[in-house]
Design an enzyme around this catalytic site. Structure first.
Site, PDB file in Angstrom:
ATOM      1  CB  CYS A 199      -1.318  -0.007  -2.460  1.00  0.00           C
ATOM      2  SG  CYS A 199      -2.251   1.076  -1.352  1.00  0.00           S
TER       3      CYS A 199
ATOM      4  CG  HIS B 276      -6.365   5.121   7.025  1.00  0.00           C
ATOM      5  ND1 HIS B 276      -6.520   6.451   6.680  1.00  0.00           N
ATOM      6  CD2 HIS B 276      -5.105   4.798   6.686  1.00  0.00           C
ATOM      7  CE1 HIS B 276      -5.391   6.908   6.166  1.00  0.00           C
ATOM      8  NE2 HIS B 276      -4.507   5.938   6.162  1.00  0.00           N
TER       9      HIS B 276
ATOM     10  CD  GLU C 184      -6.521  -1.374   8.318  1.00  0.00           C
ATOM     11  OE1 GLU C 184      -5.578  -0.796   7.739  1.00  0.00           O
ATOM     12  OE2 GLU C 184      -6.695  -2.605   8.248  1.00  0.00           O
TER      13      GLU C 184
ATOM     14  CB  SER D 123       2.697   5.794   6.905  1.00  0.00           C
ATOM     15  OG  SER D 123       2.598   4.696   6.034  1.00  0.00           O
ATOM     16  CB  SER D 124       0.495   1.261  10.048  1.00  0.00           C
ATOM     17  OG  SER D 124       0.707  -0.101  10.297  1.00  0.00           O
ATOM     18  CG  ASN D 125       2.162   1.127   4.264  1.00  0.00           C
ATOM     19  OD1 ASN D 125       3.076   1.146   3.461  1.00  0.00           O
ATOM     20  ND2 ASN D 125       1.292   2.142   4.373  1.00  0.00           N
TER      21      ASN D 125
ATOM     22  CB  SER E  22       0.480   6.581   2.080  1.00  0.00           C
ATOM     23  OG  SER E  22       1.395   6.251   3.103  1.00  0.00           O
TER      24      SER E  22
HETATM   25  O1  0K2 Z   1      -0.225   2.217   6.652  1.00  0.00           O
HETATM   26  P1  0K2 Z   1      -1.354   2.989   7.195  1.00  0.00           P
HETATM   27  O2  0K2 Z   1      -2.557   2.142   7.480  1.00  0.00           O
HETATM   28  O3  0K2 Z   1      -0.987   3.810   8.408  1.00  0.00           O
HETATM   29  O4  0K2 Z   1      -1.878   4.015   6.104  1.00  0.00           O
HETATM   30  P2  0K2 Z   1      -1.219   4.804   4.916  1.00  0.00           P
HETATM   31  O5  0K2 Z   1       0.212   5.097   5.163  1.00  0.00           O
HETATM   32  O6  0K2 Z   1      -2.107   5.951   4.644  1.00  0.00           O
HETATM   33  O7  0K2 Z   1      -1.249   3.806   3.695  1.00  0.00           O
HETATM   34  C1  0K2 Z   1      -2.424   3.472   3.051  1.00  0.00           C
HETATM   35  C2  0K2 Z   1      -3.071   2.297   3.688  1.00  0.00           C
HETATM   36  C3  0K2 Z   1      -4.469   2.600   4.056  1.00  0.00           C
HETATM   37  C4  0K2 Z   1      -5.214   1.413   4.523  1.00  0.00           C
HETATM   38  O8  0K2 Z   1      -4.813   0.284   4.550  1.00  0.00           O
HETATM   39 FE1  SF4 Z   2      -5.685  -1.181   0.612  1.00  0.00          FE
HETATM   40 FE2  SF4 Z   2      -4.229  -0.366   2.652  1.00  0.00          FE
HETATM   41 FE3  SF4 Z   2      -3.476  -2.502   1.277  1.00  0.00          FE
HETATM   42 FE4  SF4 Z   2      -3.298  -0.143   0.177  1.00  0.00          FE
HETATM   43  S1  SF4 Z   2      -2.149  -0.813   1.964  1.00  0.00           S
HETATM   44  S2  SF4 Z   2      -4.163  -1.992  -0.793  1.00  0.00           S
HETATM   45  S3  SF4 Z   2      -5.049   0.924   1.034  1.00  0.00           S
HETATM   46  S4  SF4 Z   2      -5.351  -2.308   2.495  1.00  0.00           S
END
Ligand code: 0K2
Ligand code: SF4
Length: 316
Positions: free
Chosen positions: A18, A80, A132, A229-231, A274
């Site tokens: 992203c 984060h 975060e 990685s949460s997302n 990520s």
């Molecule tokens: O999804 P997460 O917040 O754990 O983080 P990443 O996997 O590092 O993805 C980037 C998102 C960072 C912040 O929103």
């Molecule tokens: Fe920003 Fe996290 Fe969304 Fe990526 S996933 S755009 S780092 S808030």
């Protein structure tokens, strides 16, 4: 040689990096160019071992806390976000620091501060212990942010004044699970103030929507991403909830359990925000080695978001 079995591979889009991740990685690379190695990074810049290892090879040193950094080397804060105390301590030590917090996370920090200044207590929807969440809660004094992780948690919180509450969310949550928690908050605290829907970012929302679009027609789903990685983890849950019983998180192709998917005719592939695209290519190639693959791109949105790096690096 035996003929390879046919396989339709649905490639979700958008997937992978992203704008916030892209910016955060660029910040580390540009800092290394500007100041030379080593540059310290507080916490994994983004939650991906491949990314972290390649930056480490270029001279980044990853630490968990600021007290592990020397005063005289630059330090970067991860995408984060960080509690307010962290930049404050860096300033006290007269350190050079660059904040790689995603602007969409910073936006939530500002929301929290604004509500706090208006005298409201905050409820944050998020996962306990996630960086975060620690960073966002750390924008306000202790006790000013109540954390809820589930619908059940809503019944257990004890706000100072139920009439003077606002909510914020982590940016990388499940859109559907969060809607249910917001509804529970609004049912218990009708006066609660919040953003129009939640603070889940565009990238999280779009990646979940593309998984939903393919989940009903695939025998297996692979989400490329890290366990922290949460997302990425949310994408696996979304895949299962939308009908794909075999939804798996893999960091790389070597984690695919080929035995478990014997006989599949279709597979879905996506990547967390990520996870770099080279790892997607690696997984697609691993399928090509074993199957006669037809790739179908399933694009449910187009993204054109870009974030500038901080000025101190643009001047480099
Ligand atoms: O999804 P997460 O917040 O754990 O983080 P990443 O996997 O590092 O993805 C980037 C998102 C960072 C912040 O929103
Ligand atoms: Fe920003 Fe996290 Fe969304 Fe990526 S996933 S755009 S780092 S808030």
């Amino acid at each position: 040689m035996d003929k390879k079995p046919p396989l339709t591979l649905y490639l979700a889009a958008p997937r992978g990096f992203c704008a916030g991740v892209d910016r955060a990685i660029k910040i580390v690379e540009m800092a290394l160019q500007k100041w030379g190695a080593p540059v310290y990074v507080r916490h994994e810049i983004v939650h991906n071992k491949f990314v972290v290892d390649s930056l480490r090879d270029k001279g980044a040193i990853f630490v968990e806390e600021l007290d592990e950094c020397p005063d005289d080397r630059p330090v970067i804060f991860s995408a984060h976000g960080v509690p307010k105390a962290v930049p404050a301590e860096a300033r006290r030590r007269e350190m050079v620091y660059v904040d790689a917090t995603c602007p969409l996370v910073s936006k939530v920090h500002v929301e929290a501060e604004r509500h706090h200044a208006a005298g409201l207590q905050m409820v944050m929807i998020g996962h306990e212990g996630h960086p975060e969440v620690l960073g966002t809660m750390g924008q306000l004094p202790e006790g000013e942010v109540l954390l809820v992780e589930t619908v059940e948690d809503v019944a257990g919180i004890l706000p100072r004044d139920p009439e003077r509450l606002a909510f914020i969310t982590q940016t990388t949550l499940s859109v559907d699970d969060t809607a249910a928690i917001v509804a529970a908050l609004q049912a218990r605290f009708p006066a609660i103030i919040g953003p129009a829907k939640e603070d889940i970012c565009y990238a999280t929302t779009n990646r979940q929507a593309s998984v939903k679009a393919i989940a009903g027609q695939i025998d297996a789903l692979f989400v490329i991403g890290a366990p922290n990685s949460s997302n990425s983890r949310r994408l696996v849950e979304v895949g299962s909830a939308a009908g794909c019983d075999y939804s798996q998180l893999v960091m790389r192709a070597d984690q695919i359990d080929w035995r478990a998917i014997e006989g599949i005719r279709s597979v879905g592939v996506t990547a967390g925000a990520s996870a770099p695209e080279v790892l997607v290519d690696e997984v697609v190639d691993a399928f090509r080695d074993r199957y006669d693959v037809t790739v179908e791109l399933v694009e449910t949105a187009r993204e054109n978001v870009e974030f500038k790096v901080p000025r101190v690096l643009r001047e480099a």
